[in-house]
Scaffold this motif. Structure first.
Motif, PDB file in Angstrom:
ATOM      1  N   PHE A   1      71.856 -11.843  24.204  1.00  0.00           N
ATOM      2  CA  PHE A   1      70.443 -11.150  24.473  1.00  0.00           C
ATOM      3  C   PHE A   1      70.086 -11.645  25.903  1.00  0.00           C
ATOM      4  O   PHE A   1      69.637 -10.976  26.623  1.00  0.00           O
ATOM      5  N   SER A   2      70.290 -12.873  26.132  1.00  0.00           N
ATOM      6  CA  SER A   2      70.060 -13.579  27.653  1.00  0.00           C
ATOM      7  C   SER A   2      70.932 -12.847  28.680  1.00  0.00           C
ATOM      8  O   SER A   2      70.040 -12.590  29.665  1.00  0.00           O
ATOM      9  N   ALA A   3      71.874 -12.458  28.328  1.00  0.00           N
ATOM     10  CA  ALA A   3      72.773 -11.736  29.379  1.00  0.00           C
ATOM     11  C   ALA A   3      72.154 -10.370  29.855  1.00  0.00           C
ATOM     12  O   ALA A   3      72.107 -10.027  31.046  1.00  0.00           O
ATOM     13  N   GLY A   4      71.701  -9.741  28.747  1.00  0.00           N
ATOM     14  CA  GLY A   4      70.860  -8.429  28.956  1.00  0.00           C
ATOM     15  C   GLY A   4      69.733  -8.578  29.883  1.00  0.00           C
ATOM     16  O   GLY A   4      69.593  -7.910  30.918  1.00  0.00           O
ATOM     17  N   LEU A   5      69.017  -9.707  29.472  1.00  0.00           N
ATOM     18  CA  LEU A   5      67.784 -10.008  30.392  1.00  0.00           C
ATOM     19  C   LEU A   5      67.819 -10.406  31.592  1.00  0.00           C
ATOM     20  O   LEU A   5      67.337  -9.833  32.547  1.00  0.00           O
TER      21      LEU A   5
ATOM     22  N   ARG B   1      69.658  -7.042  38.882  1.00  0.00           N
ATOM     23  CA  ARG B   1      69.879  -5.609  39.222  1.00  0.00           C
ATOM     24  C   ARG B   1      68.617  -4.910  39.769  1.00  0.00           C
ATOM     25  O   ARG B   1      68.646  -3.956  40.237  1.00  0.00           O
ATOM     26  N   ASN B   2      67.561  -5.719  39.340  1.00  0.00           N
ATOM     27  CA  ASN B   2      66.231  -5.297  39.864  1.00  0.00           C
ATOM     28  C   ASN B   2      65.904  -5.740  41.316  1.00  0.00           C
ATOM     29  O   ASN B   2      65.469  -7.254  41.414  1.00  0.00           O
ATOM     30  N   GLU B   3      65.719  -5.370  42.534  1.00  0.00           N
ATOM     31  CA  GLU B   3      65.361  -5.941  43.697  1.00  0.00           C
ATOM     32  C   GLU B   3      64.155  -6.525  43.638  1.00  0.00           C
ATOM     33  O   GLU B   3      63.763  -7.527  44.296  1.00  0.00           O
ATOM     34  N   ALA B   4      62.921  -5.859  42.983  1.00  0.00           N
ATOM     35  CA  ALA B   4      61.804  -6.451  42.785  1.00  0.00           C
ATOM     36  C   ALA B   4      61.626  -7.896  42.261  1.00  0.00           C
ATOM     37  O   ALA B   4      60.661  -8.445  42.597  1.00  0.00           O
TER      38      ALA B   4
ATOM     39  N   ARG C   1      66.836 -16.315  44.084  1.00  0.00           N
ATOM     40  CA  ARG C   1      65.343 -16.876  43.798  1.00  0.00           C
ATOM     41  C   ARG C   1      64.529 -15.834  43.435  1.00  0.00           C
ATOM     42  O   ARG C   1      64.504 -14.592  43.742  1.00  0.00           O
ATOM     43  N   PRO C   2      63.459 -16.207  42.279  1.00  0.00           N
ATOM     44  CA  PRO C   2      62.673 -15.109  41.674  1.00  0.00           C
ATOM     45  C   PRO C   2      61.500 -14.951  42.749  1.00  0.00           C
ATOM     46  O   PRO C   2      61.010 -15.670  43.460  1.00  0.00           O
ATOM     47  N   SER C   3      60.998 -13.513  42.862  1.00  0.00           N
ATOM     48  CA  SER C   3      60.266 -13.136  43.482  1.00  0.00           C
ATOM     49  C   SER C   3      58.668 -13.455  42.588  1.00  0.00           C
ATOM     50  O   SER C   3      59.043 -13.890  41.355  1.00  0.00           O
ATOM     51  N   GLU C   4      57.678 -13.255  43.020  1.00  0.00           N
ATOM     52  CA  GLU C   4      56.625 -13.341  42.266  1.00  0.00           C
ATOM     53  C   GLU C   4      56.653 -12.604  41.083  1.00  0.00           C
ATOM     54  O   GLU C   4      56.513 -13.122  39.681  1.00  0.00           O
ATOM     55  N   ALA C   5      57.074 -11.386  41.133  1.00  0.00           N
ATOM     56  CA  ALA C   5      57.271 -10.462  39.999  1.00  0.00           C
ATOM     57  C   ALA C   5      58.243 -10.710  39.161  1.00  0.00           C
ATOM     58  O   ALA C   5      58.306 -10.498  37.867  1.00  0.00           O
ATOM     59  N   GLY C   6      59.363 -11.499  39.563  1.00  0.00           N
ATOM     60  CA  GLY C   6      60.634 -11.979  38.827  1.00  0.00           C
ATOM     61  C   GLY C   6      60.464 -13.275  38.155  1.00  0.00           C
ATOM     62  O   GLY C   6      61.158 -13.642  37.269  1.00  0.00           O
TER      63      GLY C   6
ATOM     64  N   ASP D   1      64.522 -16.696  31.720  1.00  0.00           N
ATOM     65  CA  ASP D   1      65.895 -16.126  30.958  1.00  0.00           C
ATOM     66  C   ASP D   1      67.124 -17.292  31.252  1.00  0.00           C
ATOM     67  O   ASP D   1      67.951 -17.183  30.460  1.00  0.00           O
ATOM     68  N   LEU D   2      67.078 -17.673  32.526  1.00  0.00           N
ATOM     69  CA  LEU D   2      68.279 -18.747  32.865  1.00  0.00           C
ATOM     70  C   LEU D   2      68.056 -19.898  31.759  1.00  0.00           C
ATOM     71  O   LEU D   2      69.226 -20.564  31.440  1.00  0.00           O
TER      72      LEU D   2
END
Length: 137
Positions: A85-89, A95-98, A106-111, A117-118
């Motif tokens: 499940f975590s792998a899918g998340l 895969r989502n540049e945003a 590193r996560p953006s504010e949106a991410g 999920d890490l």
């Protein structure tokens, strides 16, 4: 089950179970939005109808959460379920540049919300790698 594994399984299991229960009976429009977002990481979900996707997602989360909370399910089985499940998340996240900063990690504010999920992936690895408990007679 030792106390450290019980904590890992209890906290993550309750969180995932609650998330799945909250998605039961999701309206079609909401399911379509979640499905579109999920398809950025797992393109195969586009082939499902929104209502089928919603049921698949909610039942999967309920099942994984319940497996984590059930002491008779081995750490390896519960960890493998949560890891899948975590792998899918994480696929959605990477895969989502945003979702990430320019470095793609590193996560953006949106991410930020999805980057958590890490932790689920790490907990999954810890459960899979844990030594099986010896049965007492």
């Amino acid at each position: 089950m030792n106390i450290s594994n019980a904590i890992l399984r209890g906290v993550s299991g309750a969180y995932i179970l609650q998330s799945g229960v909250g998605k039961l009976g999701m309206p079609t429009e909401a399911a379509a939005g979640v499905q579109e977002f999920a398809a950025t990481g797992v393109p195969a979900v586009k082939k499902m109808s929104p209502d089928t996707f919603s049921k698949f997602l909610s039942y999967s989360e309920v099942g994984i959460g319940a497996a984590l909370l059930a002491p008779f399910v081995s750490n390896r089985i519960a960890g493998a379920a949560m890891g899948t499940f975590s792998a899918g998340l994480l696929a959605i996240y990477f895969r989502n540049e945003a979702m990430t900063q320019k470095d793609g990690i590193r996560p953006s504010e949106a991410g930020t919300g999805l980057s958590k999920d890490l932790f689920m992936a790490a907990i999954s690895a810890a459960l899979i790698a844990s030594k099986p408990e010896k049965k007492s007679n």
